[in-house]
Structure formats: C-alpha cells, structure tokens
Design an enzyme around this catalytic site. Structure first.
Site, PDB file in Angstrom:
ATOM      1  N   CYS A 337       0.835  -1.198   0.000  1.00  6.03           N
ATOM      2  CA  CYS A 337       0.000   0.000   0.000  1.00  6.03           C
ATOM      3  C   CYS A 337       0.878   1.260   0.000  1.00  6.03           C
ATOM      4  O   CYS A 337       1.508   1.564  -0.997  1.00  6.03           O
ATOM      5  CB  CYS A 337      -0.978  -0.022   1.170  1.00  6.03           C
ATOM      6  SG  CYS A 337      -2.374   1.099   0.948  1.00  6.03           S
ATOM      7  N   HIS A 436      -3.459  -5.458   0.760  1.00  8.62           N
ATOM      8  CA  HIS A 436      -3.102  -5.900   2.105  1.00  8.62           C
ATOM      9  C   HIS A 436      -3.387  -7.397   2.237  1.00  8.62           C
ATOM     10  O   HIS A 436      -4.146  -7.975   1.467  1.00  8.62           O
ATOM     11  CB  HIS A 436      -3.911  -5.136   3.153  1.00  8.62           C
ATOM     12  CG  HIS A 436      -3.570  -3.691   3.242  1.00  8.62           C
ATOM     13  ND1 HIS A 436      -2.420  -3.234   3.845  1.00  8.62           N
ATOM     14  CD2 HIS A 436      -4.225  -2.582   2.794  1.00  8.62           C
ATOM     15  CE1 HIS A 436      -2.385  -1.912   3.787  1.00  8.62           C
ATOM     16  NE2 HIS A 436      -3.468  -1.493   3.148  1.00  8.62           N
TER      17      HIS A 436
END
Length: 503
Positions: A337, A436
């Site tokens: 991310c 994630h």
C-alpha cells in the site's frame, strides 16, 4: 432495543486487553450457539478491515466478527478515526470517508451526528443478533471528556448493557487503577459494573488472593476472573503497542532476517503477522538506516501519511540504505500500500491530501508514479500473482487514497478482476502492491521464503496454514478465558441485568 443481550467490556486504560477479552466472548457465545455481533461505537486505529461489501471498519471488530463466525459489517464499528497528521484525523462513518477533522472540531461539531449514527447502528445489531459484545475505548473515567464521550458509559446506557471492567496487572498498580476508575464513575454508571477481570497475570494466583479479597470487600464489586498471560496468540493485534512483540523476536544463525520499516504513521501492520507462522524468520522493527544492516527481506508497510513517512525515511538514512542494498543485490523489498507508493518514481499530491508539498521523489525501485486523490478506494481483491515462474491465487483487500500509473519497464504483480495490480522489478527482487494481506496467502508466502531458504542453504518449509492457525488461536483463547473467568456467572448476570428497569 430488544432481542439481543449485550455485554460491555471497558478498561482502566488503553491496551488493558479489552479487544482480546471481547474476542474471546465472541468466540464463546458462537460456540454456545448464539448469533453474536461485536460492536465498538468509535474506534481510533490505523489498522482497518474491509468488510465483504467494501466498507472500512476497525481491524479489531473485523477479527471479532471472524471469531463469532459472522460477516463483518459497517454497523459493528460505525465511526472509525484514523490519525493522518498532527492533531488531525480522517473520520470514517459507516465504512465510508466522511472527511478530515481536528480533535477540537470533532468533539464540538460531530457529537450529535455521531451519536445518532451509533444509536441506529446499535439498534440494527440488537434486532438481528442474539448477543452483542461491546468494547469500550481507553478509560471510562476520563473526567475531562465524559460530557461528550461516544464510546464508554454513554454506550452502555444506550444499550442498557452491564459492564465488566478490565485491569492489566502486567503494568503494575492494578488495584489502584481499578479502584480509582470505579471511584471516578458517576453513581448510576458504577451500578452498571457487574464485576472486574484482572488480565495478563503471571505467577501464582494464590499470592494475589489477599488483594482480591480486599478489593471485593472495599468496593463491593466481584472479581469475575484472573486471566493468565497467554503467549504467542496468533490473532491480529490492533494497537501499535503490540508491535513491540516483533522487536524482541530472536532467531538462530540460519534464521531469515526480516526488517520491517517502522515509520510514525505505520498502518495495517497486521500484514506482517503471518511471518510469525514462519519458525525460522526473525522479524525486527527498524527506524534508522544504521539499524538496517543487510536483511534478507525489507518490508515497507502501509502508512496513513505516505509522504510524511517517506520524508522520515530519507532523513533517517533508511531510503538511501534500502536503495543501496537492492542495487547491490543484498536484499529483497516488499512494499504494501503506502510502502508500494514509496517504491515508485514519484508521489504527487495536487489536492493537498497529505501535505502542502505538490510532489515528493520516491525510491525509484519500481516503474510507477502515484497521484494522491480525494476519493478513497476500499475493495476486496482476488487475483493471480505471478512470481518466480509460478502463479498463485491470492486474495486480500485495498484501502488507499492514491492511484499508481505504470512507467516504461512496468511489469504487473497481480492480475485482479481484469486489471493489473501492483508491480515488480525486472529481477523480481522488489515487489509492490496495494493489496493488504499479501503474506496471509499461504502458498505465496511459503514459496517466497523457500526461495530465500534455498539460497541460504536452509531446507524448504512445508505450507503452514495461517487461517487455520488463527481459527485454532480463537479456540485456544476461548478455552483459556472459560478456564479462568466465571463465564456462566456473567451470562446469568446479563440475563438478570436485562430484566432491570434502568429508565
């Protein structure tokens, strides 16, 4: 608000163990056949969870829903506060970004709106479930905040819930903190406290008994359990204090050295939890270039303020050291991310989403450029990851404000839902993705670390199922709490409390 029976867990301070005890009760109620929902009216955390329908809630409530065997939903955590910069946070309401607010403005301008959202969410859950496990935050005795608090005794009154107060004996002064908290409660709120649990105990409970007897005589409040410290619990942590468990990880001379870059705005650090499933991985947290050494793997986790954390890395010599290690072929790097954005050529912020700076140069290790935007993406992701000549089915979730575009030399890491996601270096030693839970995918994680094991002359490992470890951890936690807490007595008190008139 009828149907469900609620129970609320509050603590004498942050990190007393409320989330873990609440998780245990979610599991126990589910084991006993009750349809159970977790609830936390307002959560402040940089660790979040994406529900199946794409809403963002606190990680703890998502994990508690898993423990209860139900799908997570936005009503389980209607307000999520995500600190983004000094004195300012992003406010997420029912799973969607509401806006950025400073603490004073939030307290004075959002209270009534927030309370209405909380009330409606709680009513929805109370009508659809049998048991509601409610978690407070911080301490209910914050006398300077109680007139407008949205997460402790006001919620207990709203749900007409009995309260169990949790004290952490590991920090010392547990009786002082319990008695002090009770003494600061308003009389009508103190009547809601049906008992206390002393958490994280180490040693012989017989030595504690004189204190327990004194406490009950002094306060008239029963001690409902003394829960011994439970090590190596493979359940996602929420509080950044829990990162310290990685700092003391140790390994032998042949251990795989994993350095996790710990920046001030680190977010969704549960991405590294599955590394605990790899017995020969030594995971350590690094905050300065001088501490980095020459690890086998460097992980750049997510961040709530990618630009500020990137500047932090540059000032502390981390950025230049990481680039040198990659160029020398001495380390692999995985960016997740915000960490993925840092690995690119540049991060642009034309709308001032994170800072007044229009752009910041990245590490230049992946051929991408990122533009931060006002709209947040929150989705569940499934796809095929291609790495080292193999294809792996992977799934996870995305939570990000930016979009990354390819530059010449770009190679996608994942094909997801007809689109390219993530990127990899031409030699595949640098990987980046918005997804994630990358390391929660057992087949990929095993292959990734087996590649390193072979290069280090270590025997490859078989696949360890992290999800199975988590389910076993839920059951282990539930059994542990059943053994040391008067669960049946608490349930009886819940039923009796529900019959009282608290109008």
């Amino acid at each position: 608000m009828a149907k469900a029976l609620p129970i609320m867990f509050q603590g004498t301070h942050s990190d007393a163990g409320k989330s873990v005890i609440a998780t245990a009760f979610c599991r126990m109620f589910a084991q006993d056949g009750w349809k159970t929902a977790p609830f936390k009216s307002q959560n402040m955390s940089l660790n979040s969870y994406v529900t199946p329908d794409g809403n963002e809630i606190g990680r703890a409530q998502g994990i508690q829903a898993e423990a209860a065997g139900v799908a997570a939903r936005a009503e389980m955590n209607p307000i999520l506060i995500k600190p983004s910069r000094e004195h300012e946070s992003q406010i997420v309401v029912l799973g969607k970004p509401y806006g950025n607010m400073q603490a004073f403005a939030y307290r004075n301008e959002f209270f009534h709106q927030g309370l209405a959202v909380i009330r409606q969410s709680l009513e929805t859950l109370m009508n659809e479930y049998d048991r509601i496990v409610i978690e407070g935050a911080g301490s209910p005795a914050e006398v300077n905040l109680n007139d407008r608090e949205l997460v402790n005794m006001r919620i207990a009154r709203l749900a007409n819930a009995p309260v169990v107060l949790i004290g952490d004996i590991e920090r010392g002064g547990v009786f002082a903190s319990l008695v002090g908290t009770l003494s600061l409660l308003e009389p009508e709120d103190r009547k809601r406290v049906i008992g206390v649990i002393i958490n994280k105990f180490r040693g012989d409970v017989a030595l504690l008994k004189p204190g327990l007897d004194w406490f009950e005589q002094h306060t008239g409040v029963p001690v409902l359990g003394v829960v011994p410290y439970l090590p190596d619990l493979a359940i996602d942590a929420e509080d950044s204090l829990s990162l310290e468990r990685f700092a003391s990880s140790v390994g032998g001379e042949e251990a795989i050295d994993v350095a996790v870059i710990r920046c001030p705005k680190i977010a969704n650090f549960t991405d590294i939890d599955p590394l605990l499933a790899e017995p020969d991985c030594r995971v350590r947290l690094v905050t300065h270039g001088d501490e980095l050494g020459a690890p086998d793997v460097i992980v750049l986790p997510g961040s709530k303020n990618t630009i500020e954390d990137l500047i932090y890395m540059k000032k502390r010599g981390l950025a230049s050291r990481i680039v040198s290690l990659v160029n020398e072929g001495k380390a692999r790097v995985v960016g997740l991310c915000g960490g993925y954005q840092m690995l690119g050529a540049v991060i642009r912020d034309p709308y001032g989403v994170e800072t007044p700076l229009p752009e910041v140069k990245g590490l230049g290790l992946l051929p991408i450029e990122t533009t931060l935007e006002r709209t947040k993406i929150t989705i569940r992701t499934e796809g095929m990851l291609t790495w080292a000549g193999e294809r792996f089915s992977v799934q996870g979730y995305e939570i990000h404000m930016g979009r990354s575009a390819p530059l010449p030399g770009y190679a996608p890491l994942i094909e997801a839902d007809g689109r390219h996601e993530g990127a990899k270096h031409s030699d595949e030693r640098v990987l980046g993705t918005y997804m994630h839970d990358l390391f929660h995918n057992d087949a990929f994680r095993t292959a990734f670390f087996n590649n390193i094991r072979r290069q280090k002359g270590i025997a490859p490992s078989g696949v360890r199922l992290f999800r199975s470890l988590k389910e076993k951890a839920f059951d282990r936690l539930a059994a542990h709490v059943r053994q040391h807490v008067a669960v049946e007595r608490i349930e009886q008190m819940m039923r009796q409390f529900g019959c009282r008139d608290h109008s």
